[in-house]
Design a protein around this motif. Structure first.
Motif, PDB file in Angstrom:
ATOM      1  N   ALA A 186     -14.146  85.959 123.037  1.00 35.89           N
ATOM      2  CA  ALA A 186     -14.763  85.200 121.952  1.00 35.89           C
ATOM      3  C   ALA A 186     -13.774  84.136 121.477  1.00 35.89           C
ATOM      4  O   ALA A 186     -12.580  84.417 121.320  1.00 35.89           O
ATOM      5  CB  ALA A 186     -15.146  86.114 120.792  1.00 35.89           C
ATOM      6  N   PHE A 187     -14.271  82.927 121.274  1.00 34.21           N
ATOM      7  CA  PHE A 187     -13.408  81.847 120.800  1.00 34.21           C
ATOM      8  C   PHE A 187     -14.249  80.826 120.055  1.00 34.21           C
ATOM      9  O   PHE A 187     -15.464  80.752 120.222  1.00 34.21           O
ATOM     10  CB  PHE A 187     -12.649  81.188 121.958  1.00 34.21           C
ATOM     11  CG  PHE A 187     -13.515  80.666 123.077  1.00 34.21           C
ATOM     12  CD1 PHE A 187     -13.827  79.318 123.168  1.00 34.21           C
ATOM     13  CD2 PHE A 187     -14.012  81.525 124.055  1.00 34.21           C
ATOM     14  CE1 PHE A 187     -14.614  78.824 124.201  1.00 34.21           C
ATOM     15  CE2 PHE A 187     -14.801  81.042 125.090  1.00 34.21           C
ATOM     16  CZ  PHE A 187     -15.108  79.684 125.165  1.00 34.21           C
ATOM     17  N   VAL A 188     -13.593  80.048 119.222  1.00 34.60           N
ATOM     18  CA  VAL A 188     -14.262  79.022 118.425  1.00 34.60           C
ATOM     19  C   VAL A 188     -13.852  77.649 118.946  1.00 34.60           C
ATOM     20  O   VAL A 188     -12.658  77.388 119.137  1.00 34.60           O
ATOM     21  CB  VAL A 188     -13.907  79.148 116.935  1.00 34.60           C
ATOM     22  CG1 VAL A 188     -14.565  78.025 116.127  1.00 34.60           C
ATOM     23  CG2 VAL A 188     -14.344  80.502 116.391  1.00 34.60           C
ATOM     24  N   VAL A 189     -14.838  76.789 119.190  1.00 36.13           N
ATOM     25  CA  VAL A 189     -14.553  75.415 119.602  1.00 36.13           C
ATOM     26  C   VAL A 189     -15.046  74.463 118.524  1.00 36.13           C
ATOM     27  O   VAL A 189     -16.004  74.754 117.802  1.00 36.13           O
ATOM     28  CB  VAL A 189     -15.214  75.067 120.961  1.00 36.13           C
ATOM     29  CG1 VAL A 189     -14.632  75.920 122.071  1.00 36.13           C
ATOM     30  CG2 VAL A 189     -16.721  75.233 120.891  1.00 36.13           C
ATOM     31  N   GLY A 190     -14.365  73.323 118.425  1.00 37.19           N
ATOM     32  CA  GLY A 190     -14.745  72.299 117.472  1.00 37.19           C
ATOM     33  C   GLY A 190     -15.618  71.242 118.102  1.00 37.19           C
ATOM     34  O   GLY A 190     -16.035  71.348 119.267  1.00 37.19           O
ATOM     35  N   ALA A 191     -15.892  70.186 117.347  1.00 39.41           N
ATOM     36  CA  ALA A 191     -16.816  69.154 117.796  1.00 39.41           C
ATOM     37  C   ALA A 191     -16.351  68.461 119.070  1.00 39.41           C
ATOM     38  O   ALA A 191     -17.177  68.061 119.904  1.00 39.41           O
ATOM     39  CB  ALA A 191     -17.006  68.118 116.688  1.00 39.41           C
ATOM     40  N   ALA A 192     -15.041  68.315 119.255  1.00 40.38           N
ATOM     41  CA  ALA A 192     -14.506  67.649 120.439  1.00 40.38           C
ATOM     42  C   ALA A 192     -14.190  68.635 121.554  1.00 40.38           C
ATOM     43  O   ALA A 192     -13.523  68.288 122.520  1.00 40.38           O
ATOM     44  CB  ALA A 192     -13.250  66.859 120.078  1.00 40.38           C
ATOM     45  N   PRO A 216     -19.477  72.612 110.020  1.00 41.01           N
ATOM     46  CA  PRO A 216     -20.168  71.685 110.921  1.00 41.01           C
ATOM     47  C   PRO A 216     -19.347  71.368 112.172  1.00 41.01           C
ATOM     48  O   PRO A 216     -18.148  71.105 112.096  1.00 41.01           O
ATOM     49  CB  PRO A 216     -20.347  70.433 110.064  1.00 41.01           C
ATOM     50  CG  PRO A 216     -20.357  70.934 108.656  1.00 41.01           C
ATOM     51  CD  PRO A 216     -19.392  72.091 108.642  1.00 41.01           C
ATOM     52  N   GLY A 217     -20.021  71.438 113.316  1.00 40.71           N
ATOM     53  CA  GLY A 217     -19.376  71.128 114.582  1.00 40.71           C
ATOM     54  C   GLY A 217     -18.739  72.305 115.276  1.00 40.71           C
ATOM     55  O   GLY A 217     -18.430  72.233 116.473  1.00 40.71           O
ATOM     56  N   GLN A 218     -18.524  73.414 114.563  1.00 47.17           N
ATOM     57  CA  GLN A 218     -17.901  74.581 115.179  1.00 47.17           C
ATOM     58  C   GLN A 218     -18.940  75.512 115.794  1.00 47.17           C
ATOM     59  O   GLN A 218     -20.039  75.675 115.266  1.00 47.17           O
ATOM     60  CB  GLN A 218     -17.070  75.359 114.156  1.00 47.17           C
ATOM     61  CG  GLN A 218     -15.817  74.644 113.716  1.00 47.17           C
ATOM     62  CD  GLN A 218     -14.948  75.504 112.816  1.00 47.17           C
ATOM     63  OE1 GLN A 218     -15.135  76.726 112.713  1.00 47.17           O
ATOM     64  NE2 GLN A 218     -13.989  74.875 112.157  1.00 47.17           N
TER      65      GLN A 218
END
Length: 296
Positions: free
Chosen positions: A121-127, A245-247
């Motif tokens: 499990a991991f979190v990514v941002g908008a980019a 937002p974006g995550q």
């Protein structure tokens, strides 16, 4: 940089999308003497029910105020799906202010990942920066030189060609997802930096970016080749973090009793041997996202 900072991004988008539709796709004759890939401008105009002159002016950037009705007709003519049509509307209609992309991961989400010990499990941002990851995710991507930005990893790290069983699909999916994010957060400095760097360093990225495919990635089946565990066939889900937002919280799982589940069990044992004492759901502190840089 195609489509980032262009003075006529709507026109760029229309040209790219009509180049990907054949006359046969829309029931038009497909003659052998065609000079352009995909549809001609007059054919798009015909299908959308607008004059050829109006469509040409729209594509050339001389008409900058199309109505929603016209954009819907063009979206239908170009066979755009929901995400692609939404991007067309954002380009063609007056800009509506959107929330800024969130740069950091909430402590509550980090604690949630602490409890997800059996799946990566991991979190990514908008980019597509990796903002936080648990031990299973770190172990899954351990063959990469840096676990920092999914686009950089796919296009600039040679290991990606070994890791992704279908690299072409992984690359196309990642670029479509970044396009969707750039549509949601127009003018985002971090996204523009990622696009700019990859456009300079990766011809493969540049070619896919120019296709202008807007495809948010929410779920799919993935096939990996891990250097220690071997083959992994996993299901991927991206869950939007509504408070940031974006995550997206990205999670890989497998059917109980399947070969994928057995592979995840091996991955967990390997992760437990290498896990840091600080816990699993930890921020990625040494990435370009945290430093404000983008490097290989």
């Amino acid at each position: 940089m195609v489509g980032m900072g262009s003075v006529n991004e709507l026109g760029d988008y229309l040209r790219a999308r009509r180049a990907m539709i054949t006359p046969r796709d829309v029931g038009l004759p497909d003659g052998a003497d065609r000079r352009v890939p995909g549809l001609r401008r007059d054919e798009v105009a015909l299908l959308a029910g607008v004059s050829t002159d109006y469509y040409i002016r729209l594509e050339q950037g001389r008409e900058r105020h199309p109505s929603e009705q016209v954009l819907r007709a063009i979206a239908g003519a170009l066979r755009l799906d929901g995400a692609a049509a939404g991007h067309l509307f954002r380009l063609g209609l007056p800009v509506i202010a959107t929330a800024a992309a969130a740069p950091t991961v909430a402590a509550e989400l980090l604690r949630l990942m602490d409890g997800m010990r059996d799946v990566p499990a991991f979190v990514v941002g908008a980019a597509q920066d990796v903002l936080a990851a648990n031990a299973m995710a770190r172990e899954l991507y351990r063959g990469f030189a840096r676990y920092d930005n999914l686009l950089r990893m796919i296009f600039l790290d040679p290991f990606a060609r070994e890791f992704y069983a279908d690299w072409d699909n992984a690359a196309r999916t990642a670029v479509g997802n970044l396009r969707a994010s750039s549509s949601q957060f127009p003018g985002n400095e971090r996204i523009e930096r990622v696009v700019g760097e990859l456009s300079v360093r990766s011809p493969a990225f540049t070619g896919l970016w120019a296709r202008y495919e807007v495809r948010p990635r929410t779920r799919e089946d993935k096939h990996f080749r891990h250097p220690h565990v071997g083959e992994l066939r996993l299901h991927f889900e991206a869950l939007a973090v509504t408070g940031a937002p974006g995550q997206h919280l990205s999670v890989y799982s497998a059917e109980p009793g399947s070969a994928g589940a057995d592979a995840l069990a091996l991955l967990r044992r390997s992760a437990e041997q290498d896990s840091a004492p600080t816990g699993q759901g930890t921020p990625i502190q040494d990435t370009p996202a945290a430093e404000g840089e983008f490097r290989s």
